[in-house]
Design an enzyme around this catalytic site. Structure first.
Site, PDB file in Angstrom:
ATOM      1  N   PRO A 160      15.576 112.786   3.566  1.00  0.00           N
ATOM      2  CA  PRO A 160      14.924 113.745   4.457  1.00  0.00           C
ATOM      3  C   PRO A 160      15.361 115.185   4.208  1.00  0.00           C
ATOM      4  O   PRO A 160      16.129 115.489   3.292  1.00  0.00           O
ATOM      5  CB  PRO A 160      15.367 113.270   5.838  1.00  0.00           C
ATOM      6  CG  PRO A 160      16.754 112.753   5.594  1.00  0.00           C
ATOM      7  CD  PRO A 160      16.745 112.156   4.209  1.00  0.00           C
ATOM      8  N   ASN A 162      17.063 117.307   6.336  1.00  0.00           N
ATOM      9  CA  ASN A 162      18.096 117.927   7.168  1.00  0.00           C
ATOM     10  C   ASN A 162      19.420 118.170   6.454  1.00  0.00           C
ATOM     11  O   ASN A 162      20.155 119.082   6.801  1.00  0.00           O
ATOM     12  CB  ASN A 162      18.318 117.121   8.449  1.00  0.00           C
ATOM     13  CG  ASN A 162      18.603 115.656   8.187  1.00  0.00           C
ATOM     14  OD1 ASN A 162      17.978 115.029   7.345  1.00  0.00           O
ATOM     15  ND2 ASN A 162      19.540 115.106   8.919  1.00  0.00           N
ATOM     16  N   LYS A 185      13.048 110.568  -4.305  1.00  0.00           N
ATOM     17  CA  LYS A 185      12.082 111.510  -3.736  1.00  0.00           C
ATOM     18  C   LYS A 185      12.709 112.211  -2.541  1.00  0.00           C
ATOM     19  O   LYS A 185      12.880 111.617  -1.478  1.00  0.00           O
ATOM     20  CB  LYS A 185      10.798 110.809  -3.289  1.00  0.00           C
ATOM     21  CG  LYS A 185       9.674 111.813  -2.961  1.00  0.00           C
ATOM     22  CD  LYS A 185       8.627 111.260  -2.020  1.00  0.00           C
ATOM     23  CE  LYS A 185       9.008 111.411  -0.563  1.00  0.00           C
ATOM     24  NZ  LYS A 185       9.072 112.843  -0.108  1.00  0.00           N
ATOM     25  N   GLU A 188       9.586 116.813   0.479  1.00  0.00           N
ATOM     26  CA  GLU A 188       8.828 117.755  -0.351  1.00  0.00           C
ATOM     27  C   GLU A 188       9.149 119.206  -0.015  1.00  0.00           C
ATOM     28  O   GLU A 188       8.877 120.109  -0.821  1.00  0.00           O
ATOM     29  CB  GLU A 188       7.321 117.506  -0.205  1.00  0.00           C
ATOM     30  CG  GLU A 188       6.722 117.772   1.163  1.00  0.00           C
ATOM     31  CD  GLU A 188       6.707 116.539   2.058  1.00  0.00           C
ATOM     32  OE1 GLU A 188       5.758 116.392   2.846  1.00  0.00           O
ATOM     33  OE2 GLU A 188       7.659 115.729   1.994  1.00  0.00           O
ATOM     34  N   GLY A 243      10.574 104.623   8.535  1.00  0.00           N
ATOM     35  CA  GLY A 243      11.268 103.466   7.979  1.00  0.00           C
ATOM     36  C   GLY A 243      10.441 102.199   8.086  1.00  0.00           C
ATOM     37  O   GLY A 243      10.445 101.357   7.168  1.00  0.00           O
ATOM     38  N   GLU A 261      18.456 103.836   6.730  1.00  0.00           N
ATOM     39  CA  GLU A 261      19.313 104.578   7.667  1.00  0.00           C
ATOM     40  C   GLU A 261      18.379 105.486   8.438  1.00  0.00           C
ATOM     41  O   GLU A 261      17.837 106.451   7.892  1.00  0.00           O
ATOM     42  CB  GLU A 261      20.390 105.356   6.887  1.00  0.00           C
ATOM     43  CG  GLU A 261      21.546 105.808   7.766  1.00  0.00           C
ATOM     44  CD  GLU A 261      21.397 107.237   8.224  1.00  0.00           C
ATOM     45  OE1 GLU A 261      21.072 107.413   9.424  1.00  0.00           O
ATOM     46  OE2 GLU A 261      21.592 108.147   7.423  1.00  0.00           O
ATOM     47  N   LEU A 262      18.178 105.171   9.729  1.00  0.00           N
ATOM     48  CA  LEU A 262      17.066 105.745  10.487  1.00  0.00           C
ATOM     49  C   LEU A 262      17.565 106.591  11.658  1.00  0.00           C
ATOM     50  O   LEU A 262      18.603 107.217  11.572  1.00  0.00           O
ATOM     51  CB  LEU A 262      16.143 104.617  10.940  1.00  0.00           C
ATOM     52  CG  LEU A 262      15.664 103.681   9.818  1.00  0.00           C
ATOM     53  CD1 LEU A 262      14.844 102.522  10.379  1.00  0.00           C
ATOM     54  CD2 LEU A 262      14.893 104.438   8.761  1.00  0.00           C
ATOM     55  N   GLY A 263      16.813 106.588  12.733  1.00  0.00           N
ATOM     56  CA  GLY A 263      17.099 107.476  13.843  1.00  0.00           C
ATOM     57  C   GLY A 263      18.254 107.017  14.707  1.00  0.00           C
ATOM     58  O   GLY A 263      18.759 105.901  14.587  1.00  0.00           O
ATOM     59  N   CYS A 296      21.120 112.767  12.051  1.00  0.00           N
ATOM     60  CA  CYS A 296      20.819 111.428  12.577  1.00  0.00           C
ATOM     61  C   CYS A 296      21.855 110.953  13.583  1.00  0.00           C
ATOM     62  O   CYS A 296      21.522 110.257  14.543  1.00  0.00           O
ATOM     63  CB  CYS A 296      20.707 110.430  11.431  1.00  0.00           C
ATOM     64  SG  CYS A 296      22.182 110.308  10.405  1.00  0.00           S
ATOM     65  N   GLU A 395      14.458 110.388  20.523  1.00  0.00           N
ATOM     66  CA  GLU A 395      15.282 111.260  19.688  1.00  0.00           C
ATOM     67  C   GLU A 395      14.634 112.649  19.603  1.00  0.00           C
ATOM     68  O   GLU A 395      13.548 112.805  19.053  1.00  0.00           O
ATOM     69  CB  GLU A 395      15.436 110.663  18.293  1.00  0.00           C
ATOM     70  CG  GLU A 395      16.356 111.450  17.378  1.00  0.00           C
ATOM     71  CD  GLU A 395      16.479 110.825  15.997  1.00  0.00           C
ATOM     72  OE1 GLU A 395      17.520 111.039  15.352  1.00  0.00           O
ATOM     73  OE2 GLU A 395      15.543 110.126  15.557  1.00  0.00           O
ATOM     74  N   PHE A 397      15.880 115.314  17.920  1.00  0.00           N
ATOM     75  CA  PHE A 397      16.174 115.954  16.634  1.00  0.00           C
ATOM     76  C   PHE A 397      16.185 117.473  16.815  1.00  0.00           C
ATOM     77  O   PHE A 397      15.564 118.241  16.091  1.00  0.00           O
ATOM     78  CB  PHE A 397      15.182 115.532  15.548  1.00  0.00           C
ATOM     79  CG  PHE A 397      15.867 115.245  14.228  1.00  0.00           C
ATOM     80  CD1 PHE A 397      16.834 114.259  14.139  1.00  0.00           C
ATOM     81  CD2 PHE A 397      15.556 115.973  13.096  1.00  0.00           C
ATOM     82  CE1 PHE A 397      17.477 113.991  12.931  1.00  0.00           C
ATOM     83  CE2 PHE A 397      16.183 115.714  11.884  1.00  0.00           C
ATOM     84  CZ  PHE A 397      17.149 114.727  11.806  1.00  0.00           C
ATOM     85  N   GLU A 474      25.645 102.603   4.392  1.00  0.00           N
ATOM     86  CA  GLU A 474      25.708 103.835   3.625  1.00  0.00           C
ATOM     87  C   GLU A 474      27.161 104.268   3.572  1.00  0.00           C
ATOM     88  O   GLU A 474      27.812 104.433   4.609  1.00  0.00           O
ATOM     89  CB  GLU A 474      24.878 104.942   4.278  1.00  0.00           C
ATOM     90  CG  GLU A 474      23.384 104.723   4.243  1.00  0.00           C
ATOM     91  CD  GLU A 474      22.754 105.058   2.901  1.00  0.00           C
ATOM     92  OE1 GLU A 474      22.572 106.249   2.613  1.00  0.00           O
ATOM     93  OE2 GLU A 474      22.463 104.130   2.133  1.00  0.00           O
TER      94      GLU A 474
END
Length: 497
Positions: A160, A162, A185, A188, A243, A261-263, A296, A395, A397, A474
């Protein structure tokens, strides 16, 4: 060394793809990359097409099969990594500028923390190279039974916006040291620092094609990467919604392992014996305003004993008032921007629904008035009426802390749990018994007691998420071992010449 602010217009960007050892521009739909700090155009780029993604994957596949990287002695791979880490440190200012100019990361934080973390993650992976052991199993005397570990092949990683560099290196370094090839990736909107990291890896001695970068939207470039039949493993960091799409895309393309590894909606559980209020307030405010709350594991919920709540809230409010917003490239800034206008509106939407449901705004709750452009948000403290409030369940964020209070330990532990997320938790108490009981009771993959956030030990998993916060590990040795598959081998004596 004294760090100085930089001119964002002087930054020189590389192209957004790195394939088979060459930096390449995209070749599909064009899009704008904006500087979040002032909302101005950084550059117009093009997504990587399906054809360019395929080229990157075939480059990785060829390198995996033909370069001999996985067959090299572990210490030989480690020597390449040691040089790579040194090059990252040598290019610290360039990398930190590329990281911060198009992301919410403050230049000072990127330079001080992200560069060192990236280099240390590469060094840790190098140290793990000769510690990836198999097993010899008990069996009959006329046989030999063993389990060996082998790389999967081509690992696809999606990361991502961040903390672009650190989050990508957390995937790339372990996967490569285990003998795999990679295609990553990034978001973008934040591709530049990772392209330079890949170039430096190539300069350090990574075989051509072993580490590739493709940039573009998740719906086109990302989906093409995940669904490709020559991708053997997928590692994703991002939102829980995204995810779920990654899992679906991977399943539709055939069976392949996926780690996620998500929110998160991580709590600080503060008991009545938590200790010094000033220290605690600084820690909690730091955890929910770091990177403008776009992390996160942000400590976005405070579950505090009623006897401490008023004093702690007042101290946190005083600290928040003194936080200086500013552009990421200004070294005097203490909190940077929200990544985009869309993300700013998302924060406001959750706030509006929460206040409609009875949540009170104690401080903040709106965009900060700044002369910079971009989207900045005031550090915010909310008092939730119920656990069903969107402020508790969703969340943000962003730099928003939701407060709930309790009287009895069991009530506090129950409130600290979350029905959806289980990424991390902080527990604050002087009682060892309380601390361990709470840690065992809260469903979260990382629990920090009397501090908050990952520390640079590198030998333990940063995250091993529970619930809808993800799957897999992770960081640490588990973060390396996950990129190896097991093979059982059994041979019978007496048949060899």
């Amino acid at each position: 060394m004294t760090l100085e602010s930089f001119d964002p217009t002087a930054v020189r960007y590389p192209a957004t793809n790195f394939v088979q050892g060459t930096v390449l521009a995209g070749d599909a739909d064009s899009y704008e990359i904006l500087r979040p700090s002032d909302g101005k155009l950084a550059r117009v780029e093009q997504c990587a097409s399906v054809e360019l993604v395929d080229r990157a994957i075939q480059s990785a596949r060829l390198a995996f099969r033909k370069s001999g990287w996985a067959q090299r002695a572990p210490r030989e791979r480690a020597r390449v990594f040691a040089k790579w880490a040194s090059l990252v440190v040598e290019h610290a200012s360039e990398l930190a500028q590329l990281e911060s100019v198009v992301s919410p990361r403050l230049y000072s934080d990127a330079h001080m923390w992200d560069i060192n973390n990236a280099a240390e993650l590469i060094r840790f992976s190098a140290e793990a190279a000769d510690k990836l052991e198999g097993q010899t199993l008990a069996t009959a005397a006329d046989a030999l039974s063993m389990v060996v570990r082998e790389p999967y092949g081509v690992v696809a990683g999606i990361t991502p916006f961040n903390a672009p560099m650190a989050l990508a290196v957390t995937k790339v370094a372990p996967a490569l040291i285990a003998g795999n090839a990679c295609v990553i990736k990034p978001s973008e909107f934040t591709p530049y620092s990772l392209v330079r990291i890949a170039q430096l890896g190539h300069q350090a001695g990574l075989p051509e094609g072993l580490f590739n970068v493709v940039s573009g939207s998740g719906g086109s470039t990302g989906s093409a990467l995940i669904k490709h039949p020559d991708v053997d493993y997928v590692s994703f960091t991002g939102s829980t919604t995204a995810g779920a799409r990654v899992m679906a895309d991977a399943a539709l393309a055939g069976v392949k392992p996926v780690s996620l590894e998500l929110g998160g909606k991580s709590p600080h559980l503060v008991f009545d014996d938590a200790g010094d209020i000033d220290t605690l307030a600084e820690m909690i405010v730091g955890s929910c305003t770091r990177n403008a709350g776009q992390v996160c594991f942000t400590g976005s919920r405070l579950v505090v004993h009623k006897s401490l709540a008023d004093r702690l809230i007042e101290r946190m409010r005083a600290i928040m008032v003194d936080i200086r917003h500013g552009p990421t490239w200004d070294v005097t800034s203490r909190m940077g921007p929200i990544m985009s206008e869309a993300q700013g509106r998302r924060i406001e939407d959750i706030l509006a629904r929460a206040t409609d449901a009875g949540t009170r705004v104690l401080t903040g709750g709106r965009r900060a008035e700044t002369p910079f452009g971009g989207v900045y948000f005031e550090p915010t403290i909310l008092l939730a009426a119920t656990s069903d409030s969107p402020a508790v369940r969703e969340e943000f964020f962003g730099p928003v802390l939701t407060v709930q209070t309790f009287s009895e330990d069991d009530e506090g532990i129950s409130l600290a749990g979350h029905p959806m997320f289980g990424l991390a938790a902080g527990i604050h108490t002087k009682s060892l018994e309380r601390a361990l009981r709470a840690a065992r009771s809260i469903s979260a993959g990382s629990v920090w007691i009397n501090h908050y956030g990952p520390v640079p030990d590198y030998n333990s998993p940063f995250f091993s998420p529970h619930k809808q916060s993800g799957l897999g590990q992770e960081g640490g040795m588990p973060g390396v071992q996950k990129y190896l598959k097991s093979k059982a081998i059994r041979l019978k004596h007496g048949f060899f010449a």
